[in-house]
Design a protein around this motif. Sequence first.
Motif, PDB file in Angstrom:
ATOM      1  N   TYR A 323       4.123 -40.646 -24.810  1.00 15.25           N
ATOM      2  CA  TYR A 323       4.173 -39.587 -23.602  1.00 15.25           C
ATOM      3  C   TYR A 323       5.647 -38.937 -23.509  1.00 15.25           C
ATOM      4  CZ  TYR A 323      -0.391 -41.448 -22.344  1.00 15.25           C
ATOM      5  OH  TYR A 323      -1.716 -42.003 -22.676  1.00 15.25           O
ATOM      6  N   SER A 325       8.412 -36.910 -23.399  1.00 13.52           N
ATOM      7  CA  SER A 325       8.458 -35.466 -23.498  1.00 13.52           C
ATOM      8  C   SER A 325       9.864 -34.781 -23.565  1.00 13.52           C
ATOM      9  CB  SER A 325       7.738 -35.033 -22.316  1.00 13.52           C
ATOM     10  OG  SER A 325       8.138 -35.238 -21.308  1.00 13.52           O
ATOM     11  N   MET A 326      10.240 -33.768 -24.174  1.00 15.90           N
ATOM     12  CA  MET A 326      11.577 -33.019 -24.007  1.00 15.90           C
ATOM     13  C   MET A 326      11.155 -31.764 -24.057  1.00 15.90           C
ATOM     14  SD  MET A 326      13.523 -34.156 -27.367  1.00 15.90           S
ATOM     15  CE  MET A 326      14.677 -32.439 -27.514  1.00 15.90           C
ATOM     16  N   LYS A 327      12.234 -31.028 -23.793  1.00 16.11           N
ATOM     17  CA  LYS A 327      12.329 -29.396 -24.077  1.00 16.11           C
ATOM     18  C   LYS A 327      13.092 -29.258 -25.482  1.00 16.11           C
ATOM     19  CE  LYS A 327      12.120 -25.573 -21.115  1.00 16.11           C
ATOM     20  NZ  LYS A 327      12.071 -25.518 -19.567  1.00 16.11           N
ATOM     21  N   VAL A 332       8.250 -27.037 -24.952  1.00 16.19           N
ATOM     22  CA  VAL A 332       7.876 -28.451 -24.490  1.00 16.19           C
ATOM     23  C   VAL A 332       7.085 -29.204 -25.729  1.00 16.19           C
ATOM     24  CG1 VAL A 332       7.040 -29.950 -22.785  1.00 16.19           C
ATOM     25  CG2 VAL A 332       8.264 -27.543 -22.150  1.00 16.19           C
ATOM     26  N   TRP A 343       2.698 -32.886 -29.297  1.00 11.61           N
ATOM     27  CA  TRP A 343       2.225 -31.665 -29.139  1.00 11.61           C
ATOM     28  C   TRP A 343       3.074 -30.568 -29.360  1.00 11.61           C
ATOM     29  CZ3 TRP A 343      -1.996 -30.999 -25.302  1.00 11.61           C
ATOM     30  CH2 TRP A 343      -2.849 -32.224 -24.775  1.00 11.61           C
ATOM     31  N   ARG A 368      -2.679 -29.901 -28.705  1.00 10.10           N
ATOM     32  CA  ARG A 368      -2.692 -31.369 -29.070  1.00 10.10           C
ATOM     33  C   ARG A 368      -2.859 -31.488 -30.630  1.00 10.10           C
ATOM     34  NH1 ARG A 368      -5.347 -35.444 -26.041  1.00 10.10           N
ATOM     35  NH2 ARG A 368      -5.776 -33.838 -24.455  1.00 10.10           N
TER      36      ARG A 368
ATOM     37  N   ASP B  50       5.578 -44.151 -15.379  1.00  6.84           N
ATOM     38  CA  ASP B  50       4.892 -44.087 -16.828  1.00  6.84           C
ATOM     39  C   ASP B  50       3.446 -44.486 -16.791  1.00  6.84           C
ATOM     40  OD1 ASP B  50       8.235 -44.999 -18.326  1.00  6.84           O
ATOM     41  OD2 ASP B  50       7.247 -43.051 -18.100  1.00  6.84           O
ATOM     42  N   VAL B  53       1.678 -41.684 -15.373  1.00 10.66           N
ATOM     43  CA  VAL B  53       1.228 -40.742 -16.704  1.00 10.66           C
ATOM     44  C   VAL B  53       0.051 -41.216 -17.560  1.00 10.66           C
ATOM     45  CG1 VAL B  53       2.297 -39.803 -18.730  1.00 10.66           C
ATOM     46  CG2 VAL B  53       3.612 -39.709 -16.816  1.00 10.66           C
ATOM     47  N   GLU B  57      -3.422 -39.334 -18.465  1.00  9.31           N
ATOM     48  CA  GLU B  57      -3.688 -39.028 -19.599  1.00  9.31           C
ATOM     49  C   GLU B  57      -4.728 -39.625 -20.328  1.00  9.31           C
ATOM     50  OE1 GLU B  57      -2.050 -36.682 -22.230  1.00  9.31           O
ATOM     51  OE2 GLU B  57      -1.405 -35.972 -20.445  1.00  9.31           O
ATOM     52  N   TYR B 260      10.413 -28.785 -11.308  1.00 10.02           N
ATOM     53  CA  TYR B 260      10.750 -27.960 -12.393  1.00 10.02           C
ATOM     54  C   TYR B 260      11.194 -28.642 -13.881  1.00 10.02           C
ATOM     55  CZ  TYR B 260      13.940 -24.884 -14.841  1.00 10.02           C
ATOM     56  OH  TYR B 260      14.734 -24.378 -16.065  1.00 10.02           O
ATOM     57  N   MET B 263       7.844 -30.123 -15.212  1.00 12.66           N
ATOM     58  CA  MET B 263       7.111 -29.003 -16.276  1.00 12.66           C
ATOM     59  C   MET B 263       7.944 -28.403 -17.334  1.00 12.66           C
ATOM     60  SD  MET B 263       4.862 -26.734 -13.551  1.00 12.66           S
ATOM     61  CE  MET B 263       6.441 -25.996 -12.654  1.00 12.66           C
ATOM     62  N   GLY B 264       9.266 -28.517 -17.414  1.00  9.15           N
ATOM     63  CA  GLY B 264       9.882 -28.228 -18.451  1.00  9.15           C
ATOM     64  C   GLY B 264       9.832 -29.162 -19.688  1.00  9.15           C
ATOM     65  N   GLY B 265       9.207 -30.374 -19.378  1.00  7.38           N
ATOM     66  CA  GLY B 265       9.235 -31.527 -20.228  1.00  7.38           C
ATOM     67  C   GLY B 265      10.259 -32.313 -20.336  1.00  7.38           C
ATOM     68  N   GLU B 266      11.247 -32.375 -19.356  1.00  6.92           N
ATOM     69  CA  GLU B 266      12.145 -33.170 -19.057  1.00  6.92           C
ATOM     70  C   GLU B 266      11.894 -34.558 -18.385  1.00  6.92           C
ATOM     71  OE1 GLU B 266      15.672 -31.069 -17.763  1.00  6.92           O
ATOM     72  OE2 GLU B 266      16.505 -33.128 -16.994  1.00  6.92           O
ATOM     73  N   ARG B 267      12.312 -35.565 -18.962  1.00  4.44           N
ATOM     74  CA  ARG B 267      11.852 -36.806 -18.546  1.00  4.44           C
ATOM     75  C   ARG B 267      13.287 -37.454 -17.596  1.00  4.44           C
ATOM     76  NH1 ARG B 267       8.929 -41.688 -20.078  1.00  4.44           N
ATOM     77  NH2 ARG B 267      10.146 -43.336 -19.575  1.00  4.44           N
ATOM     78  N   TYR B 286       6.235 -35.324 -18.006  1.00  2.00           N
ATOM     79  CA  TYR B 286       5.386 -34.210 -18.441  1.00  2.00           C
ATOM     80  C   TYR B 286       4.136 -34.731 -18.990  1.00  2.00           C
ATOM     81  CZ  TYR B 286       4.006 -30.149 -21.360  1.00  2.00           C
ATOM     82  OH  TYR B 286       3.413 -29.262 -22.029  1.00  2.00           O
ATOM     83  N   PRO B 288       1.142 -33.732 -21.181  1.00  2.00           N
ATOM     84  CA  PRO B 288       1.041 -32.759 -22.135  1.00  2.00           C
ATOM     85  C   PRO B 288      -0.592 -32.114 -22.099  1.00  2.00           C
ATOM     86  CG  PRO B 288       0.927 -34.935 -23.187  1.00  2.00           C
ATOM     87  CD  PRO B 288       1.340 -35.050 -21.741  1.00  2.00           C
ATOM     88  N   SER B 289      -1.604 -32.891 -21.770  1.00  2.00           N
ATOM     89  CA  SER B 289      -2.985 -32.509 -21.985  1.00  2.00           C
ATOM     90  C   SER B 289      -3.364 -31.492 -21.029  1.00  2.00           C
ATOM     91  CB  SER B 289      -3.835 -33.727 -22.155  1.00  2.00           C
ATOM     92  OG  SER B 289      -3.742 -34.607 -20.902  1.00  2.00           O
ATOM     93  N   HIS B 291      -0.604 -29.917 -19.152  1.00  2.00           N
ATOM     94  CA  HIS B 291       0.523 -29.070 -19.342  1.00  2.00           C
ATOM     95  C   HIS B 291       1.068 -29.080 -17.953  1.00  2.00           C
ATOM     96  CE1 HIS B 291      -0.374 -27.620 -23.293  1.00  2.00           C
ATOM     97  NE2 HIS B 291      -1.705 -27.172 -22.738  1.00  2.00           N
TER      98      HIS B 291
END
Lengths: 391, 681
Positions: A323, A325-327, A332, A343, A368, B50, B53, B57, B260, B263-267, B286, B288-289, B291
């Motif tokens: 899991y 994640s990053m931009k 993403v 992903w 996915r 975590d 998440v 997931e 924000y 949602m941008g994938g930033e952890r 984030y 993913p499954s 989004h």
Amino acid sequence: MLLACLFNLSGCDYQKKPPIKVGILHSLTGTMAISETALVDASLMAIEELNKRGGVLGRKLHPIVVDGASNWDQFALEAEDLITQHQVSVIFGCWTSACRKAIKPVIEKYNHILFYPLQYEGLEASPNIVYTGAAPNQQIIPSVHWALENIGKNIYLVGSDYVFPRTANMIIKDLLKNRNISVLGETYLPLGSHDVAELIDDIRLKNPNLIINTINGDSNVAFFKHLPKDLKIKVMSYSIAETEVLSIGTDLLQGHYAAWNYFQSINTSENLEFVENFKIKFGQHRVIDDPMEAAYTGVHLWAQTAETAGSHLPTLVRAALGYQSMKAPHGVVSIDKKSQHLWKTVRIGEIMADGQFEVVWSSGTSVRPAPFPSTYSRQEWLKRLEAIESP
Amino acid sequence: MNQYTLSKKLFIWIFLSAIVPVVVLTTIYLVSFRASLLSQEKEHLSQLADKKVEQVEVYISQRIDDARLLSKSVQSEQLLADLIPLYKHKQKQTQAYYLKEKIHRSFFQDFKERGYFDIFLISPEGDIVFSLIHESDFATNIYRGEYRNSGLGSVVKRASYFLEASSSSFEYYSPSGEAAAFVAAPILRAGKLIGIVALQVDYNIIQDVTLDLGGSKESREVVVASKHGNYFSYQTRVKYDPSIEVGRELPIAELPYPLYKAMGGERSTAVELDYRNVKVIAASRYLPSMHWGMVFKEDYSEAMQVFDRLMYFSIAALVSISFGALILARYLGQAVAKPLVNMTKATRAIAQGDMDLTVELEGFKESFELAESFNKMSGRLKDARNNLEHKVIERTFELEQEMKLRKKNEMDLENSYLEINRSMLHLKTAQDQLIESEKMASLGSLVAGIAHEINTPLGIAITSNGVLKSTLNEMEKDLNNKTLTQGVFKEHLIKMNEIESLLDNNLGRTVTLVKNFKQVAVDQTNLHKAKFYLFELVESLLASLLPETKRHPVEIINDVRDDIVIDSYSGDFYQLLTNLILNAMVHAFEGKEKGKLIISARLKGDIVTLSVSDDGNGIPEESLSSIFEPFFTTRRGAGGSGLGLSIVHNIVKQKLKGDIEVHSTINKGTEFVVRFANSLP
């Protein structure tokens, strides 16, 4: 004494911590050098960015770049060397699947970790490898569907003769079967071959409107050069990106297509910044392609995982991969815990006159990863793969 | 600091030495505790996030597995096989349809219990041929129908496109009239797509999963949202704002920063403001499954509660300690100061004159001892004072006596002094007189000498004149006798020439003598300062002294350098040299057959060194030191006044401002050396 307490309590570490060694294993010489040296550049740029922020876990990263010399045995030796002699904490490397398969046993033997940035045929999910390139369902499969809808249904398959093209075509044929479409032809060229005469004749004969191209390397030059323009064929390629467009030439490639997750032309602020930083560092004439972006993303993902794990040791980093994640510049991304693939967003681009790709289709959100397409079970896939690798 | 009382000083010292370090240390500890507490909470929250998440997931994964399971089930295959032929598009279905459907229904109904709102089976062409709840979506085509843009539409499209299971996030789904999420899986047989199965996920079930927080912190909350274009929607109920509907589209501008980022994938795990604008510790993740962006947060104030309490307690403790220190210092100060204050009072009283006052013995050991010693000292002081008074009276009397005596002595001294002064004056006068008379005497002897000298040539001149007279008589006689021949005349002439010569010489001598004498006499009494050549002065002096010096068998040599010019009183020099020379004549050469007297002088810079040396008898050592004393003489009976050399000494010292030395060896000789400046200022 008071000051000593102060320092201790505030967590300042006035001893200089030793740097973390990371291995970068690519072909700096040989046929793959042109493609792979760009990956070294992208990886080093990511490392430089991390070091500017203070490194990972408060320690600077020290990259050790070694040359696999486009020789898979050499790659395996260098990988072992990196792990045992240099004691790197991670390896970023490889391009071809053959290369990856050669070093996979070494990585697994030492319980180490490899970040592999290329799109590939899938059918693999090593717990010691993080695949930052596209799985077939993130590149091949969607693009075939799109091509069938938007280009035509008379398909010819052409590729270089090794595992990736053969496996890719296997997957494609599964798709086509579902649509009740049969391929008009399927031809493989030996790697590096420029003898396309037979192939071109066959194409003329079969008269497809869509060619799915998995040729790798400079055979592509010969192929596109001799491709009959009068036949109004569109080619969807999986091994042609901005770098190859530069070397093959836009006059041959303009109007054809490629499927990737990343195109240099992606118009997001993240990507614009990424492209600019790269050009400032390496030159305005340089281009960036999907594998480079995947290599860059891989380094950052590793750094982030190490910070979460609180350690740079491969075993502990692997435990924290899930899991993350990053931009990334292309969108993403998130590491799928089970398969250790990312992903990724899928895109199809049309080659323009300026050598850049115009995005004609995007999956919108990230897809996915499914390294083992669910059309068959895992065992069935491995059996089919075996059949290809040792016919 | 001397103006401050002991209490104040003590307080300051206690404050500085104890309280200030404690405050500093406490601050340091508190600061680092706060930092570590915050980082600990962040870490904790991050781990919880975590886990959450993973939980979500895994839950989604399970939903997808369910879909896959269904896709692989025989029931699905059979249902499709049965119902697709009977299916009527956008119409009420036939009896036959419902009969077949009933057979399969129970299986799917049971499956629904796993947490689904609805289950769909869709043909490869996109027709929704089966649904458990016949909402308005039933019997429509999901690719072309009105719900093609719904969550259901997108998952089905993906499933058929990618031949992979797919999931969507919660969106408002109009057939159900509420938010719904979908999971779809392709139904494949031998690699061929025969249909798609889709599950409508019960919103409430997922809500339980996401909202199940556990733990003790009340303010903890999980907020989940997803983005669609320029809008976003919350995927879960929002704790502090129940008015927000799940799945309702809200403008992106209202998106809180942690969400924000998520949602941008930033952890990230950081201190931020949430949707209420309250300071929170927020872990952004984030998913993913779906989004989704997920924020696992708790209020900052709640997290730091422990620290806040500790801080307030520390402040309270410090304030009370300071207060306590103040009181303590005051008490201690007073306790220590009291005996001292008493002592001060006593000292003042004693100073005023109350000698019998003693200090009370009280307080702690040191002050007790101090008071004792003080009293002893005060007693001794009293005695000493009494003693002193007696002594003073005695001494004063003694001193008075002494004073009287002193005064008398002083008077005597003054008288003696006056006496001495008078005698000095007399002596000076006598000295001057003596010098004058000596001068006169020497001048007198000089005159006598000259007279004597002149007598000689004059005598000769007179005699010669007599001879001339007789010769003239003879000539006249001869003339008269006519015996004056040429020869006789020549004889007379020769005689007359001889006489003339004699006259010439002697008259000349006389003139010279007179001239010399005049020179010396004038010079001796000369009181004008002038420049003169020393050599010439010595020459003329020697000439004038010749009458006297020729009486002695002494060779006098003038060895003065002829370029020495002296700017002084020439008279002094005449006197000086006269005395030295005459002295030498008398004393040095007494009883000697011959001798030498050398007068020499050298000039070095401004200093003239004049030496008068003889090779005579010498001066005995015992007399050397006394020779310049006035009235010292070895010839008193023989007419020596004893003043000669003292006059010389005076002239040298007082007139010439120089020095005189004498060196002498018996029977060898004597040398007088005079040093003086060649010009007197």
